[in-house]
Design a protein around this motif. Structure first.
Motif, PDB file in Angstrom:
ATOM      1  N   MET A  68     -46.491 112.907 -24.611  1.00 56.70           N
ATOM      2  CA  MET A  68     -47.565 111.937 -24.818  1.00 56.70           C
ATOM      3  C   MET A  68     -48.921 112.624 -24.834  1.00 56.70           C
ATOM      4  SD  MET A  68     -46.308 108.793 -22.372  1.00 56.70           S
ATOM      5  CE  MET A  68     -47.789 107.827 -22.570  1.00 56.70           C
ATOM      6  N   ASN A  69     -49.074 113.679 -24.040  1.00 56.47           N
ATOM      7  CA  ASN A  69     -50.338 114.407 -23.985  1.00 56.47           C
ATOM      8  C   ASN A  69     -50.579 115.190 -25.271  1.00 56.47           C
ATOM      9  OD1 ASN A  69     -52.699 115.289 -22.528  1.00 56.47           O
ATOM     10  ND2 ASN A  69     -51.711 117.288 -22.419  1.00 56.47           N
ATOM     11  N   VAL A  74     -47.187 109.062 -29.448  1.00 57.49           N
ATOM     12  CA  VAL A  74     -45.995 108.805 -28.635  1.00 57.49           C
ATOM     13  C   VAL A  74     -46.356 107.744 -27.604  1.00 57.49           C
ATOM     14  CG1 VAL A  74     -44.359 109.795 -26.992  1.00 57.49           C
ATOM     15  CG2 VAL A  74     -45.116 111.135 -28.951  1.00 57.49           C
ATOM     16  N   GLY A  75     -45.569 106.698 -27.558  1.00 55.85           N
ATOM     17  CA  GLY A  75     -45.870 105.581 -26.666  1.00 55.85           C
ATOM     18  C   GLY A  75     -45.303 105.750 -25.271  1.00 55.85           C
ATOM     19  N   PRO A  76     -45.698 104.862 -24.372  1.00 58.79           N
ATOM     20  CA  PRO A  76     -45.211 104.936 -22.987  1.00 58.79           C
ATOM     21  C   PRO A  76     -43.771 104.451 -22.859  1.00 58.79           C
ATOM     22  CG  PRO A  76     -46.607 103.020 -23.269  1.00 58.79           C
ATOM     23  CD  PRO A  76     -46.653 103.774 -24.572  1.00 58.79           C
ATOM     24  N   ILE A  77     -43.137 104.838 -21.762  1.00 53.43           N
ATOM     25  CA  ILE A  77     -41.812 104.333 -21.412  1.00 53.43           C
ATOM     26  C   ILE A  77     -42.032 103.279 -20.331  1.00 53.43           C
ATOM     27  CG2 ILE A  77     -39.647 104.870 -20.267  1.00 53.43           C
ATOM     28  CD1 ILE A  77     -39.743 107.618 -21.449  1.00 53.43           C
ATOM     29  N   LEU A  92     -37.169 104.524 -15.257  1.00 51.61           N
ATOM     30  CA  LEU A  92     -38.319 105.404 -15.430  1.00 51.61           C
ATOM     31  C   LEU A  92     -39.446 104.629 -16.096  1.00 51.61           C
ATOM     32  CD1 LEU A  92     -39.523 108.315 -15.505  1.00 51.61           C
ATOM     33  CD2 LEU A  92     -38.441 108.564 -17.730  1.00 51.61           C
ATOM     34  N   THR A  93     -40.655 104.822 -15.592  1.00 54.29           N
ATOM     35  CA  THR A  93     -41.849 104.255 -16.209  1.00 54.29           C
ATOM     36  C   THR A  93     -42.870 105.375 -16.358  1.00 54.29           C
ATOM     37  OG1 THR A  93     -41.452 102.149 -15.117  1.00 54.29           O
ATOM     38  CG2 THR A  93     -43.636 102.487 -16.003  1.00 54.29           C
ATOM     39  N   VAL A  94     -43.362 105.569 -17.575  1.00 53.48           N
ATOM     40  CA  VAL A  94     -44.403 106.558 -17.839  1.00 53.48           C
ATOM     41  C   VAL A  94     -45.523 105.845 -18.593  1.00 53.48           C
ATOM     42  CG1 VAL A  94     -44.991 108.741 -18.953  1.00 53.48           C
ATOM     43  CG2 VAL A  94     -42.709 108.402 -18.022  1.00 53.48           C
ATOM     44  N   ALA A  95     -46.743 105.932 -18.073  1.00 51.88           N
ATOM     45  CA  ALA A  95     -47.874 105.278 -18.727  1.00 51.88           C
ATOM     46  C   ALA A  95     -49.108 106.158 -18.630  1.00 51.88           C
ATOM     47  CB  ALA A  95     -48.150 103.933 -18.078  1.00 51.88           C
ATOM     48  N   ARG A  96     -49.916 106.138 -19.665  1.00 53.45           N
ATOM     49  CA  ARG A  96     -51.187 106.870 -19.645  1.00 53.45           C
ATOM     50  C   ARG A  96     -52.167 106.061 -18.817  1.00 53.45           C
ATOM     51  NH1 ARG A  96     -51.831 107.475 -24.884  1.00 53.45           N
ATOM     52  NH2 ARG A  96     -50.834 109.491 -24.944  1.00 53.45           N
ATOM     53  N   VAL A  97     -52.758 106.700 -17.806  1.00 54.30           N
ATOM     54  CA  VAL A  97     -53.703 106.005 -16.932  1.00 54.30           C
ATOM     55  C   VAL A  97     -55.086 106.004 -17.557  1.00 54.30           C
ATOM     56  CG1 VAL A  97     -54.755 105.983 -14.645  1.00 54.30           C
ATOM     57  CG2 VAL A  97     -52.363 106.605 -14.894  1.00 54.30           C
ATOM     58  N   THR A  98     -55.522 107.142 -18.067  1.00 51.04           N
ATOM     59  CA  THR A  98     -56.830 107.228 -18.713  1.00 51.04           C
ATOM     60  C   THR A  98     -56.656 107.919 -20.043  1.00 51.04           C
ATOM     61  OG1 THR A  98     -57.313 109.361 -17.732  1.00 51.04           O
ATOM     62  CG2 THR A  98     -58.089 107.438 -16.542  1.00 51.04           C
ATOM     63  N   ASP A  99     -57.531 107.586 -20.976  1.00 53.11           N
ATOM     64  CA  ASP A  99     -57.505 108.279 -22.253  1.00 53.11           C
ATOM     65  C   ASP A  99     -58.113 109.658 -22.105  1.00 53.11           C
ATOM     66  OD1 ASP A  99     -56.248 107.577 -24.463  1.00 53.11           O
ATOM     67  OD2 ASP A  99     -57.896 106.492 -25.384  1.00 53.11           O
TER      68      ASP A  99
END
Length: 160
Positions: A68-69, A74-77, A92-99
């Motif tokens: 994702m980086n 690529v989207g979050p899980i 599993l959960t993966v999310a972008r916290v800040t842009d």
């Protein structure tokens, strides 16, 4: 004298029975303690295996955060269940916290934080570090209901 000996014949039987009962109680206690110890050890082993499954799914999450980086498309899980790790149900959960966040180095960072927020007064100075944050939550449930969860924030730093 014969009379006294005849009266003591039953005592040997009582002593033998008493000794047998004491030995039986000690043996039963020993078996109980060994069985109890095995139960505790097997429970600890199951808990450790659940932790290892959770760490494995966490590593998969870190790999996805790295993708994702590199690629912003690529989207979050979100709560993806993965049954691949032995007999453990993992999510599993993966999310972008800040842009993007800006962290200036040294004394400039203290000044910027005190007056306008991090990086507000620096512009495009040399040595500014930017970073992206990703929240990764891994959860594993064992065969007998053992649960383990690991929650991390992964940071990827870029220096301009």
């Amino acid at each position: 004298m014969k009379n006294k000996v005849k009266n003591r014949k039953g005592i040997a039987l009582l002593v033998a029975l008493g000794t047998l009962i004491v030995i039986f109680i000690i043996g039963a206690l020993g078996i109980y303690l060994v069985t109890r110890g095995l139960t505790v050890t097997s429970g600890q082993t199951r808990a450790e295996n659940t932790l290892e499954a959770c760490e494995a799914i966490l590593e998969m999450g870190r790999s996805h955060a790295q993708k994702m980086n590199r690629d912003l498309t690529v989207g979050p899980i979100t709560d993806q269940e993965i049954n691949l790790i032995s007999n453990y149900l993992c999510s599993l959960t993966v999310a972008r916290v800040t842009d993007k966040a800006v962290a200036p180095p040294g004394e400039a960072q203290k000044f910027a934080r005190a007056y306008r927020g991090i990086g507000a007064s620096l512009g495009a100075a040399v040595g500014i570090r930017t970073y992206k944050l990703y929240h990764i939550y891994a959860n594993a449930i064992g065969r007998n209901g053992e649960k383990t969860a690991i929650d991390i924030v992964q940071r990827y730093v870029e220096t301009r």
